[in-house]
Design a protein around this motif. Structure first.
Motif, PDB file in Angstrom:
ATOM      1  N   ALA A  11       0.890  -1.166   0.000  1.00 25.37           N
ATOM      2  CA  ALA A  11       0.000   0.000   0.000  1.00 25.37           C
ATOM      3  C   ALA A  11       0.930   1.218   0.000  1.00 25.37           C
ATOM      4  O   ALA A  11       1.342   1.698   1.054  1.00 25.37           O
ATOM      5  CB  ALA A  11      -0.903  -0.011   1.221  1.00 25.37           C
ATOM      6  N   VAL A  12       1.289   1.657  -1.190  1.00 24.81           N
ATOM      7  CA  VAL A  12       2.378   2.630  -1.310  1.00 24.81           C
ATOM      8  C   VAL A  12       1.957   4.019  -0.828  1.00 24.81           C
ATOM      9  O   VAL A  12       0.796   4.403  -0.919  1.00 24.81           O
ATOM     10  CB  VAL A  12       2.905   2.722  -2.759  1.00 24.81           C
ATOM     11  CG1 VAL A  12       3.546   1.409  -3.174  1.00 24.81           C
ATOM     12  CG2 VAL A  12       1.808   3.123  -3.733  1.00 24.81           C
ATOM     13  N   THR A  13       2.934   4.749  -0.317  1.00 26.25           N
ATOM     14  CA  THR A  13       2.693   6.130   0.096  1.00 26.25           C
ATOM     15  C   THR A  13       2.704   7.036  -1.130  1.00 26.25           C
ATOM     16  O   THR A  13       3.265   6.699  -2.169  1.00 26.25           O
ATOM     17  CB  THR A  13       3.768   6.615   1.085  1.00 26.25           C
ATOM     18  OG1 THR A  13       5.051   6.501   0.460  1.00 26.25           O
ATOM     19  CG2 THR A  13       3.741   5.800   2.364  1.00 26.25           C
ATOM     20  N   THR A  14       2.072   8.197  -0.983  1.00 27.96           N
ATOM     21  CA  THR A  14       2.085   9.211  -2.036  1.00 27.96           C
ATOM     22  C   THR A  14       3.233  10.169  -1.759  1.00 27.96           C
ATOM     23  O   THR A  14       3.397  10.634  -0.629  1.00 27.96           O
ATOM     24  CB  THR A  14       0.754   9.984  -2.076  1.00 27.96           C
ATOM     25  OG1 THR A  14      -0.317   9.038  -2.240  1.00 27.96           O
ATOM     26  CG2 THR A  14       0.736  10.973  -3.226  1.00 27.96           C
ATOM     27  N   LYS A  15       3.999  10.444  -2.774  1.00 35.26           N
ATOM     28  CA  LYS A  15       5.151  11.330  -2.611  1.00 35.26           C
ATOM     29  C   LYS A  15       4.771  12.750  -3.037  1.00 35.26           C
ATOM     30  O   LYS A  15       4.115  12.943  -4.070  1.00 35.26           O
ATOM     31  CB  LYS A  15       6.339  10.840  -3.452  1.00 35.26           C
ATOM     32  CG  LYS A  15       6.662   9.355  -3.279  1.00 35.26           C
ATOM     33  CD  LYS A  15       7.015   9.011  -1.842  1.00 35.26           C
ATOM     34  CE  LYS A  15       7.508   7.577  -1.724  1.00 35.26           C
ATOM     35  NZ  LYS A  15       6.430   6.566  -1.882  1.00 35.26           N
ATOM     36  N   PHE A  16       5.195  13.738  -2.226  1.00 38.06           N
ATOM     37  CA  PHE A  16       4.890  15.140  -2.502  1.00 38.06           C
ATOM     38  C   PHE A  16       6.166  15.970  -2.555  1.00 38.06           C
ATOM     39  O   PHE A  16       7.145  15.689  -1.852  1.00 38.06           O
ATOM     40  CB  PHE A  16       3.986  15.729  -1.410  1.00 38.06           C
ATOM     41  CG  PHE A  16       2.631  15.097  -1.333  1.00 38.06           C
ATOM     42  CD1 PHE A  16       1.651  15.390  -2.274  1.00 38.06           C
ATOM     43  CD2 PHE A  16       2.318  14.203  -0.311  1.00 38.06           C
ATOM     44  CE1 PHE A  16       0.392  14.799  -2.200  1.00 38.06           C
ATOM     45  CE2 PHE A  16       1.066  13.621  -0.227  1.00 38.06           C
ATOM     46  CZ  PHE A  16       0.091  13.914  -1.174  1.00 38.06           C
ATOM     47  N   ASN A  17       6.148  17.001  -3.399  1.00 38.92           N
ATOM     48  CA  ASN A  17       7.191  18.022  -3.390  1.00 38.92           C
ATOM     49  C   ASN A  17       6.896  19.029  -2.291  1.00 38.92           C
ATOM     50  O   ASN A  17       5.787  19.057  -1.724  1.00 38.92           O
ATOM     51  CB  ASN A  17       7.243  18.738  -4.744  1.00 38.92           C
ATOM     52  CG  ASN A  17       7.657  17.806  -5.871  1.00 38.92           C
ATOM     53  OD1 ASN A  17       8.699  17.174  -5.804  1.00 38.92           O
ATOM     54  ND2 ASN A  17       6.825  17.729  -6.903  1.00 38.92           N
ATOM     55  N   GLU A  18       7.858  19.867  -2.002  1.00 39.50           N
ATOM     56  CA  GLU A  18       7.676  20.882  -0.962  1.00 39.50           C
ATOM     57  C   GLU A  18       6.572  21.882  -1.311  1.00 39.50           C
ATOM     58  O   GLU A  18       6.001  22.512  -0.426  1.00 39.50           O
ATOM     59  CB  GLU A  18       8.993  21.622  -0.699  1.00 39.50           C
ATOM     60  CG  GLU A  18      10.057  20.782  -0.006  1.00 39.50           C
ATOM     61  CD  GLU A  18       9.657  20.332   1.392  1.00 39.50           C
ATOM     62  OE1 GLU A  18       8.840  21.043   2.030  1.00 39.50           O
ATOM     63  OE2 GLU A  18      10.140  19.272   1.847  1.00 39.50           O
ATOM     64  N   ASP A  19       6.266  22.036  -2.603  1.00 39.51           N
ATOM     65  CA  ASP A  19       5.194  22.956  -2.999  1.00 39.51           C
ATOM     66  C   ASP A  19       3.828  22.264  -3.052  1.00 39.51           C
ATOM     67  O   ASP A  19       2.874  22.792  -3.609  1.00 39.51           O
ATOM     68  CB  ASP A  19       5.512  23.608  -4.347  1.00 39.51           C
ATOM     69  CG  ASP A  19       5.573  22.596  -5.491  1.00 39.51           C
ATOM     70  OD1 ASP A  19       5.413  21.384  -5.229  1.00 39.51           O
ATOM     71  OD2 ASP A  19       5.793  23.024  -6.643  1.00 39.51           O
ATOM     72  N   ASP A  20       3.735  21.061  -2.475  1.00 39.40           N
ATOM     73  CA  ASP A  20       2.494  20.310  -2.336  1.00 39.40           C
ATOM     74  C   ASP A  20       1.989  19.714  -3.652  1.00 39.40           C
ATOM     75  O   ASP A  20       0.824  19.351  -3.763  1.00 39.40           O
ATOM     76  CB  ASP A  20       1.398  21.173  -1.689  1.00 39.40           C
ATOM     77  CG  ASP A  20       0.284  20.333  -1.068  1.00 39.40           C
ATOM     78  OD1 ASP A  20       0.587  19.252  -0.519  1.00 39.40           O
ATOM     79  OD2 ASP A  20      -0.889  20.743  -1.145  1.00 39.40           O
ATOM     80  N   THR A  21       2.843  19.603  -4.645  1.00 38.01           N
ATOM     81  CA  THR A  21       2.503  18.891  -5.863  1.00 38.01           C
ATOM     82  C   THR A  21       3.004  17.452  -5.761  1.00 38.01           C
ATOM     83  O   THR A  21       3.818  17.125  -4.888  1.00 38.01           O
ATOM     84  CB  THR A  21       3.140  19.570  -7.095  1.00 38.01           C
ATOM     85  OG1 THR A  21       4.562  19.639  -6.893  1.00 38.01           O
ATOM     86  CG2 THR A  21       2.583  20.973  -7.287  1.00 38.01           C
TER      87      THR A  21
END
Length: 304
Positions: A11-21
């Motif tokens: 159940a993989v995590t979602t990866k985010f950039n620092e700008d929330d994208t």
């Protein structure tokens, strides 16, 4: 793709950039690590994770990216966790159109539906799609249990064929197996009960800490299924303090810290979640650091 409900499915995590994208670069790195380790499927949009913070189009992007990365080698499973039946049906349609191979469906969110309402909810969604479906049974976190008798009704639909069993009651695996035999595939969904569940006859493991430790997770599964319980147990005992990080309201933050430590993730979360701080952060980091120090040497589990 013919979906076999067995093996390790992160159940993989979602990866985010620092700008929330969406951070699709790190997301791809993690998915490749999972595939290289030999996982048997990928589950997107984990309901206890950050899926509830994702826009519909963001979910579709993650499906398309994962389908491309998996190259048809393993199934891509999308989670459906919605409040209204028509919204869940629309989400199932979106998943299908964007290339998902199967669905994992939860009972209605927020509203504590009756048994009759819960069964009808699942039937309505299943009747709207020909994708294979795994029911997520987690009364601990969602307060709705899908009982053995309810599964008797649900299995009348040909595309409902599996359960993510997260009642934390090991005996329930035996109940389901005794009632349905091989008609219902059973995947454990509780990391610190995974090996016990496999020994009880579970077909697979929808896992959390696999996001940071894919090889160790797949090795435990393969050893268990190859009839090598002593070796599986030795790795599992090493893994247990880390696996317990999965049964926490802050499981996302915990797992992402572990992903940073193994080089296949970032710590960034989407608000309202915040990064761990203070004593709790120190505690989790200590567990991760101790795990890394004592990380076991794995057998050639891919050759089994």
């Amino acid at each position: 793709m013919k979906v076999e409900w067995k093996g390790v499915m992160p159940a993989v995590t979602t990866k985010f950039n620092e700008d929330d994208t969406l951070d699709l670069i790190m997301f791809a790195k993690n998915i490749r690590a999972q595939i290289d380790a030999g996982v048997h499927g990928i589950v997107l949009g984990g309901s206890l994770g950050e899926a509830s913070t994702l826009l519909a189009e963001e979910k579709n992007v993650l499906i398309r990216e994962t389908v491309q990365l998996s190259e048809g080698k393993i199934p891509v499973v999308m989670t459906i966790a919605e409040q209204a039946t028509k919204v869940a049906i629309a989400a199932a349609s979106d998943a299908h159109e964007n290339g998902a191979d199967a669905l994992m469906i939860l009972p209605p969110m927020r509203y504590k539906s009756t048994d009759i309402e819960t069964v009808q909810y699942f039937k309505d969604i299943a009747s709207s799609t020909d994708l294979p479906i795994m029911i997520y049974n987690n009364p601990v976190d969602y307060k709705i249990e899908v009982t053995v008798d309810m599964f008797e009704e649900l299995l009348e639909l040909d595309n409902i064929t599996a359960v993510k069993e997260s009642t934390r009651d090991i005996i329930n695996i035996g109940r389901l197996r005794n009632r349905f035999g091989e008609r219902l595939s059973i995947l454990t969904g509780v990391d610190p009960l995974a090996l016990e569940s496999l020994f009880m006859g579970a077909d697979g493991w929808v896992a959390g800490l696999v996001c940071a430790f894919p090889e160790e997770t797949v090795a435990i599964y393969e050893l268990a299924k190859a009839g090598r319980p002593k070796e599986a147990t030795e790795i599992y005992r090493w893994f247990l303090p880390l696996l317990e990080l999965d049964i926490s309201p802050q499981l996302v933050q915990n797992i992402k810290l572990a992903e940073v430590a193994t080089g296949i993730g970032t710590e960034t979360v989407r608000k309202p979640r915040l990064n761990l701080s203070g004593d709790e952060r120190k505690r989790v980091l200590k567990v991760i650091e101790e795990g890394l120090k004592t990380r076991p040497i794995l057998p050639d589990y891919k050759s089994f």
